[in-house]
Design an enzyme around this catalytic site. Structure first.
Site, short mmCIF file in Angstrom:
data_model
loop_
_atom_site.label_atom_id
_atom_site.label_comp_id
_atom_site.label_asym_id
_atom_site.label_seq_id
_atom_site.Cartn_x
_atom_site.Cartn_y
_atom_site.Cartn_z
N ASN A 9 -132.97 -46.98 -43.61
CA ASN A 9 -133.92 -46.00 -43.07
C ASN A 9 -133.90 -44.75 -43.96
O ASN A 9 -132.92 -44.00 -43.96
CB ASN A 9 -133.51 -45.66 -41.63
N TRP A 10 -134.98 -44.55 -44.68
CA TRP A 10 -135.04 -43.42 -45.62
C TRP A 10 -135.22 -42.07 -44.92
O TRP A 10 -135.05 -41.04 -45.54
CB TRP A 10 -136.22 -43.64 -46.58
N LYS A 11 -135.66 -42.10 -43.69
CA LYS A 11 -136.00 -40.87 -42.96
C LYS A 11 -136.97 -40.04 -43.83
O LYS A 11 -137.81 -40.63 -44.49
CB LYS A 11 -134.72 -40.09 -42.60
N HIS A 95 -135.46 -43.92 -32.08
CA HIS A 95 -134.39 -43.30 -32.85
C HIS A 95 -134.05 -41.95 -32.21
O HIS A 95 -134.94 -41.23 -31.76
CB HIS A 95 -134.83 -43.13 -34.31
N GLU A 97 -133.34 -39.18 -33.40
CA GLU A 97 -134.00 -38.01 -33.99
C GLU A 97 -135.40 -37.84 -33.42
O GLU A 97 -135.89 -36.72 -33.27
CB GLU A 97 -134.03 -38.14 -35.53
N GLU A 167 -126.77 -47.01 -31.75
CA GLU A 167 -126.47 -45.89 -32.64
C GLU A 167 -125.94 -44.71 -31.82
O GLU A 167 -126.72 -43.93 -31.27
CB GLU A 167 -127.73 -45.44 -33.37
N GLY A 173 -125.29 -39.53 -39.29
CA GLY A 173 -125.32 -38.47 -40.31
C GLY A 173 -124.12 -37.55 -40.32
O GLY A 173 -124.14 -36.50 -40.94
N SER A 212 -123.36 -43.57 -39.74
CA SER A 212 -122.41 -43.36 -40.85
C SER A 212 -121.85 -44.66 -41.42
O SER A 212 -120.67 -44.72 -41.79
CB SER A 212 -121.28 -42.42 -40.40
N GLY A 233 -128.68 -45.07 -42.74
CA GLY A 233 -129.45 -43.90 -43.17
C GLY A 233 -129.06 -43.49 -44.58
O GLY A 233 -129.43 -44.13 -45.55
P1 PGA Z 1 -126.67 -42.49 -41.10
O1 PGA Z 1 -128.02 -42.67 -40.22
O2 PGA Z 1 -126.35 -43.83 -41.71
O3 PGA Z 1 -127.05 -41.47 -42.15
O4 PGA Z 1 -125.61 -42.03 -40.18
C1 PGA Z 1 -128.17 -43.82 -39.43
C2 PGA Z 1 -129.46 -43.75 -38.68
O5 PGA Z 1 -129.95 -42.66 -38.36
O6 PGA Z 1 -130.03 -44.79 -38.37
#
Ligand code: PGA
Length: 254
Positions: A9-11, A95, A97, A167, A173, A212, A233
């Site tokens: 996931n590039w966000k 997600h 976020e 998650e 993150g 992470s 991510g």
């Molecule tokens: P991260 O993000 O690997 O940077 O912790 C994971 C995600 O948001 O799916």
């Protein structure tokens, strides 16, 4: 059985130049490997089609979001028909976020889930507890609650060929990944919970771990019997790191 699935996931990262060199590099290196891993990448919406030009059979495209509407006066949105039109296979929904910054409710997420299934694409439904809920031992309860609100809306049959991504919000993150044994426990409880509705759906359910994940820790998660793959991510943004994640996934024989 399904192959292990690694979703990157590039966000909100990248530009045309970066996308072009990333996909060229990744695809040429992966072409040389005889992979038993499925890879899906979710670049920002605006670059999905550009990324598509570089893909080979090892990699599929994932969208980071979709709207709750199919078409009409909904400025700034992207519909499931458009994603299907350009060849997207997976769509991430729920997600944390988006739940946090865009105030997405379970109801909203359930509507997206239904639309994705109607279009015969595959939802990647993210669920997970926050730091406080984790601290008081509510991880399983929160996951079950989030699942129930979707199941009540779409029906349990819709979970056939759908994906759940566990998650924990506190692990996203932060560099503080969840304990793999704890992850196994939660994934198992998710499967048991789904089995209360329908055992066959539960058996085939793919449950990803996210939070992470990196090249060092991926193997520990994939060794757990109820972990089908990962949602990654920051560690997917560099091709070398991402390829090491894929190689380490390949090395785990389930
Ligand atoms: P991260 O993000 O690997 O940077 O912790 C994971 C995600 O948001 O799916």
């Amino acid at each position: 059985m399904f192959l292990p699935l690694i979703i990157g996931n590039w966000k909100l990262h990248g530009n045309k130049k970066i996308i072009k060199s990333y996909f060229t590099d990744l695809c040429s290196k992966l072409k040389l490997m005889n992979l038993h891993v499925e890879i899906a990448i979710a670049p920002p919406m605006v670059y999905l089609e550009l990324a598509m030009r570089y893909l080979n059979q090892n990699i599929t495209l994932c969208a980071q979001n979709v709207d709750t509407n199919i078409s009409g006066a909904f400025t700034g949105e992207t519909s499931i028909r458009m994603l299907k039109d350009i060849g997207v296979k997976y769509v991430i929904i729920g997600h944390s976020e988006r739940r946090l910054y865009h105030k997405e409710s379970n109801h909203n997420i359930a509507k997206k889930f239904a639309l994705i299934k109607e279009a015969s694409l595959i939802p990647v439904l993210c669920i997970g507890e926050n730091e406080q809920e984790y601290a008081i031992g509510q991880s399983e309860y929160i996951c079950h609650q989030q699942l129930d609100s979707i199941i009540n809306f779409v029906g349990i049959e819709s979970f056939y060929d759908s994906i759940i991504a566990y998650e924990p919000i506190w692990a996203i993150g932060t560099g503080r990944h969840a304990n793999p044994l704890q992850v196994q426990k939660i994934h198992q409880s998710i499967r048991y919970h789904i089995a209360r509705y329908d055992e066959n759906v539960a058996k085939q359910l793919r449950i990803q771990y996210g939070g992470s994940v990196n090249e060092e820790n991926i193997s520990q998660f994939l060794r757990q019997s109820d972990v089908s793959g990962a949602l990654i991510g920051s560690a997917c943004l560099k091709t070398d790191t991402f390829i090491n994640i894929i190689k380490n996934t390949e090395a785990i024989k389930k």
